[in-house]
Design a protein around this motif. Structure first.
Motif, PDB file in Angstrom:
ATOM      1  N   GLU A   1       0.906  -1.335  -0.074  1.00 25.91           N
ATOM      2  CA  GLU A   1       0.066   0.307   0.337  1.00 25.91           C
ATOM      3  C   GLU A   1       1.195   1.322   0.132  1.00 25.91           C
ATOM      4  OE1 GLU A   1      -2.990  -0.054  -0.322  1.00 25.91           O
ATOM      5  OE2 GLU A   1      -3.263  -1.932   0.043  1.00 25.91           O
ATOM      6  N   SER A   2       1.831   1.495  -0.178  1.00 30.48           N
ATOM      7  CA  SER A   2       3.122   1.953   0.297  1.00 30.48           C
ATOM      8  C   SER A   2       2.912   3.067  -1.576  1.00 30.48           C
ATOM      9  CB  SER A   2       4.580   2.010   0.666  1.00 30.48           C
ATOM     10  OG  SER A   2       5.165   1.456  -0.632  1.00 30.48           O
ATOM     11  N   ASN A   3       3.541   4.297  -0.985  1.00 36.07           N
ATOM     12  CA  ASN A   3       3.115   5.240  -1.548  1.00 36.07           C
ATOM     13  C   ASN A   3       4.790   4.877  -2.624  1.00 36.07           C
ATOM     14  OD1 ASN A   3       2.849   7.829  -3.774  1.00 36.07           O
ATOM     15  ND2 ASN A   3       4.082   8.586  -2.394  1.00 36.07           N
ATOM     16  N   VAL A   4       5.523   4.791  -2.301  1.00 34.71           N
ATOM     17  CA  VAL A   4       6.624   5.090  -3.098  1.00 34.71           C
ATOM     18  C   VAL A   4       6.838   3.182  -3.803  1.00 34.71           C
ATOM     19  CG1 VAL A   4       8.800   5.038  -1.595  1.00 34.71           C
ATOM     20  CG2 VAL A   4       7.964   3.000  -0.987  1.00 34.71           C
ATOM     21  N   ASN A   5       5.963   2.261  -3.241  1.00 35.83           N
ATOM     22  CA  ASN A   5       5.787   0.783  -4.260  1.00 35.83           C
ATOM     23  C   ASN A   5       4.319   1.448  -5.120  1.00 35.83           C
ATOM     24  OD1 ASN A   5       7.055  -1.297  -3.505  1.00 35.83           O
ATOM     25  ND2 ASN A   5       5.403  -1.583  -2.338  1.00 35.83           N
ATOM     26  N   ARG A   6       3.714   1.862  -5.499  1.00 34.97           N
ATOM     27  CA  ARG A   6       2.372   2.696  -5.760  1.00 34.97           C
ATOM     28  C   ARG A   6       3.738   3.555  -7.226  1.00 34.97           C
ATOM     29  NH1 ARG A   6      -2.107   1.853  -8.451  1.00 34.97           N
ATOM     30  NH2 ARG A   6      -3.019   1.259  -6.684  1.00 34.97           N
ATOM     31  N   LEU A   7       4.174   4.528  -6.914  1.00 35.19           N
ATOM     32  CA  LEU A   7       5.383   4.651  -7.901  1.00 35.19           C
ATOM     33  C   LEU A   7       5.818   4.088  -9.019  1.00 35.19           C
ATOM     34  CD1 LEU A   7       6.403   8.039  -5.756  1.00 35.19           C
ATOM     35  CD2 LEU A   7       4.921   7.858  -7.470  1.00 35.19           C
ATOM     36  N   ILE A   8       6.359   3.291  -8.012  1.00 40.39           N
ATOM     37  CA  ILE A   8       7.584   1.922  -9.056  1.00 40.39           C
ATOM     38  C   ILE A   8       6.083   1.262  -9.619  1.00 40.39           C
ATOM     39  CG2 ILE A   8       9.088  -0.539  -8.676  1.00 40.39           C
ATOM     40  CD1 ILE A   8       9.602   0.990  -5.609  1.00 40.39           C
ATOM     41  N   GLY A   9       5.189   1.219  -9.041  1.00 40.55           N
ATOM     42  CA  GLY A   9       4.138   0.534 -10.161  1.00 40.55           C
ATOM     43  C   GLY A   9       3.940   0.922 -11.609  1.00 40.55           C
ATOM     44  N   ASP A  10       3.000   2.218 -10.809  1.00 40.92           N
ATOM     45  CA  ASP A  10       2.657   3.060 -12.126  1.00 40.92           C
ATOM     46  C   ASP A  10       3.637   3.771 -13.264  1.00 40.92           C
ATOM     47  OD1 ASP A  10       0.688   2.973 -11.098  1.00 40.92           O
ATOM     48  OD2 ASP A  10       0.357   4.981  -9.704  1.00 40.92           O
ATOM     49  N   LYS A  11       5.019   3.524 -12.719  1.00 41.63           N
ATOM     50  CA  LYS A  11       6.325   4.644 -13.405  1.00 41.63           C
ATOM     51  C   LYS A  11       6.385   3.656 -14.095  1.00 41.63           C
ATOM     52  CE  LYS A  11       6.664   8.919 -13.738  1.00 41.63           C
ATOM     53  NZ  LYS A  11       6.841  10.403 -13.028  1.00 41.63           N
ATOM     54  N   HIS A  12       6.905   3.002 -13.558  1.00 43.96           N
ATOM     55  CA  HIS A  12       7.728   1.598 -14.128  1.00 43.96           C
ATOM     56  C   HIS A  12       9.067   1.981 -13.861  1.00 43.96           C
ATOM     57  CE1 HIS A  12       4.439   0.768 -16.875  1.00 43.96           C
ATOM     58  NE2 HIS A  12       4.856   2.554 -17.542  1.00 43.96           N
ATOM     59  N   GLY A  13       9.430   1.543 -12.414  1.00 43.69           N
ATOM     60  CA  GLY A  13      10.735   1.762 -11.891  1.00 43.69           C
ATOM     61  C   GLY A  13      11.526   1.233 -12.480  1.00 43.69           C
ATOM     62  N   VAL A  14      13.039   1.265 -12.608  1.00 46.51           N
ATOM     63  CA  VAL A  14      14.112   0.733 -12.519  1.00 46.51           C
ATOM     64  C   VAL A  14      15.350   1.062 -11.853  1.00 46.51           C
ATOM     65  CG1 VAL A  14      13.155   0.567 -15.649  1.00 46.51           C
ATOM     66  CG2 VAL A  14      15.349   2.586 -14.093  1.00 46.51           C
ATOM     67  N   ARG A  15      15.715   0.079 -11.126  1.00 47.32           N
ATOM     68  CA  ARG A  15      17.267  -0.202 -10.499  1.00 47.32           C
ATOM     69  C   ARG A  15      18.261  -0.203 -11.679  1.00 47.32           C
ATOM     70  NH1 ARG A  15      15.165  -4.648  -6.252  1.00 47.32           N
ATOM     71  NH2 ARG A  15      15.419  -5.332  -7.711  1.00 47.32           N
ATOM     72  N   LEU A  16      19.463   0.209 -11.030  1.00 50.52           N
ATOM     73  CA  LEU A  16      20.418   0.761 -11.652  1.00 50.52           C
ATOM     74  C   LEU A  16      21.422  -0.158 -11.663  1.00 50.52           C
ATOM     75  CD1 LEU A  16      22.079   4.236 -11.233  1.00 50.52           C
ATOM     76  CD2 LEU A  16      20.818   3.957 -12.893  1.00 50.52           C
ATOM     77  N   LEU A  17      22.121  -0.793 -13.426  1.00 49.21           N
ATOM     78  CA  LEU A  17      22.994  -1.673 -13.394  1.00 49.21           C
ATOM     79  C   LEU A  17      22.633  -3.388 -12.963  1.00 49.21           C
ATOM     80  CD1 LEU A  17      26.319  -0.453 -12.363  1.00 49.21           C
ATOM     81  CD2 LEU A  17      24.731   0.044 -14.438  1.00 49.21           C
ATOM     82  N   ASP A  18      20.698  -3.196 -12.799  1.00 48.53           N
ATOM     83  CA  ASP A  18      20.499  -4.403 -12.274  1.00 48.53           C
ATOM     84  C   ASP A  18      20.796  -6.201 -12.663  1.00 48.53           C
ATOM     85  OD1 ASP A  18      18.475  -4.614 -10.795  1.00 48.53           O
ATOM     86  OD2 ASP A  18      16.938  -4.734 -12.063  1.00 48.53           O
TER      87      ASP A  18
END
Lengths: 831, 249
Positions: free
Chosen positions: B207-224
């Motif tokens: 339910e966290s906003n950070v997870n919502r943002l990662i979901g909505d805006k296709h969050g990526v991690r560097l050098l995954d």
């Protein structure tokens, strides 16, 4: 493994004392925060940490700050969530304010010079004196000047002074003492051009307030929105909003170099320096020929058919203007030939881009065209600015939602005494007897409010007279003015009183050092810079007792005043001190409580800011409306609009400027424009100084704290961006331009220009930056200090560039008086 | 326990470096010891060049390569602290293995020559075993977690402002600086970010906003591809470090 074990043991052994100390220190930390009560954000229940309201002082923005002090030491600064500019946020400079408080090079108390010789390399031989001796010395000089009828030879100079508790005291001081030079402000070496462009078109001699939150299009001419435009902190906040709201605000930026604003915009156009006015005129041409102007604001052809055709005049009688004046003359005399193709020749911006931008700007509402020093710090600056500002009239931006306004004043209480009651015969006799030393407002600079950069020249020539004594407050023209060498000559035989707490360049030439408090030690008010229009004033509350033997500048002025013979001394004894002034100012809030409940001095100190929304006027669909307490319900008459909002001679937005026409003879003589044409918003060729072949621009970067960040090592470390400088700045140059001169990336180079007929040079390290224009060099204006402290002057492993001012000719826009900082052309060679 | 994560929206970031200076003052780092740095890049040529930037804190990796190489177990991932990777300055021997192993370049050994001269450590000489002791030092210190001013000879790094975050109420989904009840617990870089390009919250809470943002805006991690699995996510265009290209002179 034995080696490692040995190392670990050594480490543990070495740590015994340190670890113990750390545990002890941990006991007095910022522990036990409880949920914050309203208005008490972050106050620690432990009692050790105190949060004080103050205002940052590193740029004009005036962000409210929460200053965290534990056991008498300031250790953190964050934005004040209750301050409408800061909203809990800060720019990169804001956090570094602690360095300015604890700068190890600060002056520790008042001092006098013992070495009569003055020069860059002369040690002033300062010796400490008491405040009484310092203030008595000043007062003796001032009294003596007054006795000999020469009080006009005393001048105050100031820069970043604010509010009624410091800079606000100058006017009465000059009036009572009898000098026209109280004070010479720094606006003409700052950003006076945009103010004059607005005065000439909409009648307001002011920067604008903006409604960025509700705008859908920004056409940005050389306002470095994401670097140094103010209020920088708030601009970034609203950038985050504009870039994520629906619909997203579209931003086109026009500038002469690559920078963060350009990079973050939807479109950037890299224009030739000094030619923004040509681009704006071509945009206006497209808006008119394509029928895209706001007909409710500008008016329309009586028959409703667009008769603006390229190269063809219109009949004035056929156009019925609404809130503007002179569109037919503007079109017939200038605009009809200002096509995008014409502008391409001047600006180097392809015509097709100009057409695209014009259509986008005029069809996306609300839209605004903004500008600052980029287009205006040139000989043709006011005309450039007028052409840009005229776009706001064409699309109906003025006073509209999502548009721009002018700042309302603060309903302060009055002072306990009226200076007029304390003027003696001498003071009255001196009123108007002598011109200012800078000749601003005289026939020499009739439209300029201030001309600080002319002072040194005038003093040396003895025309209109020579100065005897000068007192400097937060300005350092001996370093920051164009052609600063002239100031070094001038300040040699003037008795100089420097009030900066830092050992800057002026101090090297000073006879007396009267160090003021740094901002975290001051009690001071600060009415807002133009922000969102509604009135606001913040208060700086001392976070700590003064670290050294310093004094508030306002109190210094009052203490000097008390020592002046005659009724002037009585006036200042009645005035008392800065706190008394502020208590009287705050009395105005009793009947006018702020939106945050501030209604007296104590609540002002607690909350740090008084403000009252909304803005009182609004343009909407062809009419102007005034706030009646509940809504914009009162329709304003034309006379009312002319008096309160469009304060031009015609009461309309003037495409043909009455303000300029009043000075037609002067403009014709100084700029070579026929007298009958001076009022027209028009293209005027820039006059480039320096005699070289490459444009030279000297921007302010985000960490530029008006020269003071030069002695902050953290700021030095982060003095990027653009090409990733670390601990220094580089001369940024297009690789082709460099290679043609045999300059490799990282080479040391010499930049030269003609100043007063002499060739002057500075050194820098070149860094290839292929994103810049090949004809334009970029060197941030931050370095080249020869005083200001150990970091500012250090010769470390990093080679710091020289100061751009050294090779900048003192040429000003004849109308605004703004120094042409960005107009030099220089030559470049490998050093 | 929460699993703390940071989200950085590069479409909103203005490259101002307020995160950098807020961090440097909150944590009393030396000039150049930029636990929270912003890197600038440019590509192409006038008139169509691009300029971009990347703010870079410690990624607080789920599988931190620095931890695996540390010979003294000085650097460790503390799941009880929300998955923050700490350096215990009582154990660190300054061998710098972790600095080599870190794919993100976010560990610092400050005993080198100073970036800016004169050396501020000479101006404010260290007391009580610290490398330096400025008058404006944050009273917070915890050497077991690399908080405060370090002794000589150790590696330092971003702690996600553990001294603030650790005091947040249990179970909170996001630490939002606009919430007056939470502002004091928000990491310095997030708290000050003017365009609000940074978000901080619990990655274990759907339910966290950070997870919502990662979901909505296709969050990526560097050098995954390194498998480090950062707890810092980037949103928006340009979420990548351009390949290194040597300067052409």
């Amino acid at each position: 493994m034995n080696v490692l074990n040995a190392l670990i043991n050594r480490r543990r052994f070495l740590q015994v004392t340190g670890a113990t100390a750390a545990v002890a220190a941990g006991g007095v930390g910022l522990q036990g925060f409880s949920p914050a009560a309203e208005g008490q954000v972050g106050r620690s229940t432990s009692g050790n940490t105190v949060v004080t309201k103050s205002i940052c002082h590193q740029c004009p923005a005036r962000c409210g700050i929460n200053v965290y002090t534990t056991n008498g030491r300031v250790h953190a600064i964050y934005g004040d969530p209750g301050n409408p500019i800061a909203n809990g946020k800060l720019c990169p400079k804001g956090h570094l304010g602690t360095y300015l408080l604890y700068d190890p090079d600060r002056f520790k108390g008042p001092m006098k010079r013992t070495n009569p010789r003055k020069g860059r390399d002369e040690d002033p031989g300062f010796v400490p004196i008491s405040w009484d001796e310092a203030l008595d010395t000043v007062a003796e000089r001032l009294n003596r000047l007054r006795e000999s009828g020469e009080s006009h030879r005393f001048a105050h100079f100031y820069g970043r002074g604010w509010g009624s508790s410091d800079a606000g005291l100058y006017g009465d001081f000059g009036k009572l003492y009898g000098t026209p030079n109280s004070a010479i402000g720094h606006a003409s070496i700052c950003a006076e051009g945009s103010k004059r462009a607005k005065q000439a078109t909409d009648g307001n001699n002011s920067y604008n307030a903006y409604d960025y939150r509700n705008t859908n299009y920004i056409l940005n001419f050389g306002a470095s929105f994401l670097e140094a435009f103010r209020p920088y902190n708030y601009l970034m906040q609203v950038w985050g909003h504009m870039r994520s709201k629906s619909p997203q605000t579209r931003i086109t930026t026009i500038d002469v170099r690559m920078n963060p604003t350009m990079a973050a915009s939807d479109r950037y156009l890299m224009i030739k320096p000094g030619t923004d006015g040509a681009m704006a005129l071509a945009i206006a041409h497209v808006i008119l020929t394509e029928g895209l102007w706001d007909k409710e604001f500008v008016g329309d052809f009586r028959d409703g058919r667009n008769q603006f055709r390229t190269g063809q005049s219109i009949r004035p009688a056929r156009f019925e203007e609404r809130w503007t004046h002179g569109i037919a003359d503007w079109w017939n005399e200038e605009l009809k030939d200002r096509t995008p193709e014409w502008a391409e020749q001047i600006t180097t911006i392809p015509a097709r881009h100009i057409v695209t931008v014009a259509r986008e700007f005029a069809t996306t509402r609300p839209a605004m065209a903004i500008m600052e020093r980029g287009p205006t710090a040139h000989f043709n600056g006011t005309y450039n600015g007028m052409a840009i500002h005229a776009l706001n009239a064409l699309v109906g931006t003025m006073f509209a939602e999502g548009g721009m306004f002018y700042q309302m004043g603060v309903p302060y209480g009055s002072l306990p005494v009226d200076a007029d009651d304390y003027m003696d015969d001498y003071a009255r006799e001196m009123q108007g007897k002598y011109p200012r030393i800078d000749m601003a407002g005289t026939e020499k600079w009739p439209m300029a409010g201030t001309m600080m950069q002319e002072t040194a020249k005038h003093h040396l020539a003895g025309d209109p007279y020579r100065l005897d004594t000068a007192m400097f407050f937060l300005t350092n023209p001996i370093w920051s003015a164009p052609d600063p060498h002239l100031w070094e000559e001038a300040l040699k035989d003037v008795f100089i009183i420097e009030t900066s707490p830092y050992p800057g360049e002026t101090a090297v030439y000073a006879d007396l050092i009267l160090p003021e408090h740094t901002y975290l030690e001051r009690l001071q008010d600060s009415p807002t810079y133009p922000f969102e229009g509604w009135p606001m004033t913040a208060l700086r509350v001392p976070a700590v007792d003064p670290v050294y033997d310093t004094k508030h500048f306002g109190d210094m002025l009052i203490e000097i005043g008390k020592r002046i013979d005659g009724p002037m001394g009585d006036y200042y004894r009645e005035l008392g001190d800065v706190e008394n002034i502020l208590r009287h100012r705050a009395a105005g809030f009793v009947d006018n409580p702020g939106d945050n409940g501030v209604n007296d001095f104590e609540s002002w100190k607690e909350k740090g800011v008084w403000y009252k929304k909304p803005y009182h006027w609004r343009y909407w669909r062809g009419s102007f409306w005034e706030w009646d307490g509940e809504g914009y319900n009162v329709e304003m008459s034309e006379a009312d609009v002319g008096e309160k909002l469009l304060r031009t001679p015609t009461g309309k937005f003037e495409f043909k400027s009455g303000f300029l026409e009043r000075h037609a003879g002067y403009i014709a003589q100084e700029m070579g424009i026929p007298e009958n044409r001076v009022g027209i918003i028009q293209w005027v060729e820039p006059v480039h100084t320096g005699g070289g072949d490459l444009h030279f621009v000297t921007p302010k970067t985000p960490l530029h704290a008006e020269g003071r960040s030069a002695n902050i090592p953290q700021a030095q470390a982060y003095m990027q961006p653009i090409v990733g400088g670390r601990g220094t700045c580089y001369l940024e140059i297009h690789p082709d331009t460099a290679r043609q001169r045999g300059i490799a990336d990282g080479d040391r180079v010499r930049i030269s220009a003609e100043v007063r007929g002499e060739r002057k040079s500075i050194l820098a390290v070149a860094r290839y930056m292929p994103a810049h224009r090949p004809d334009t060099l970029v060197l941030p204006m931050e370095y080249g200090h020869w005083a200001q402290g150990r970091w500012a002057t250090a010769e470390g492993r990093d080679i710091k560039p020289g100061h751009s001012g050294d090779i900048t000719e003192n040429l000003s826009d004849p109308i605004s008086g703004l120094a042409s900082y960005y107009t030099a052309k220089v030559t470049l060679e490998k050093a | 326990m929460a699993k703390w994560g940071m989200v950085i929206d590069l479409d909103k970031c203005t490259g101002c470096q307020a995160c950098t200076t807020a961090c440097s003052m909150e944590n009393n780092t030396l000039p150049g010891e930029s636990w929270q740095d912003v890197l600038f890049y440019h590509e192409g040529e006038y008139p169509s060049a691009q300029m971009k930037w990347l703010p870079r804190p410690c990624m607080q990796c789920e599988k931190p390569s620095c931890v695996y190489v540390c010979p003294t177990r000085a650097t460790y991932k503390d799941e009880e602290a929300g998955g923050i990777v700490f350096v215990d300055w009582n154990k660190c021997i300054g061998c710098k293995y972790c600095m080599i192993a870190c794919p993100y370049g976010v560990r610092f050994y400050a005993d080198e020559q100073p970036l800016v001269e004169p050396d501020i450590r000479d101006v404010y000489p260290g007391e009580n075993g610290q490398m330096w002791s400025p008058p404006y030092q944050n009273p917070e210190q915890d050497w077991r977690r690399g908080i405060g001013i370090q002794p000589k000879g150790v590696v330092s790094k971003c702690t996600f402002c553990h001294h603030k975050v650790s005091k947040a109420p249990d179970g909170v989904a996001d630490l939002d600086e606009d919430d007056p009840d939470l502002v004091e617990y928000v990491p310095a870089c997030v708290r000050t970010c003017p365009p609000k390009a940074r978000f901080f919250g619990d990655l274990d809470n759907p339910e966290s906003n950070v997870n919502r943002l990662i979901g909505d805006k296709h969050g990526v991690r560097l050098l995954d591809h390194t498998g480090n699995r950062p707890q810092v996510y980037y949103l928006g265009a340009g979420a990548g470090i351009p390949a290194f290209s040597p300067r052409k002179s």
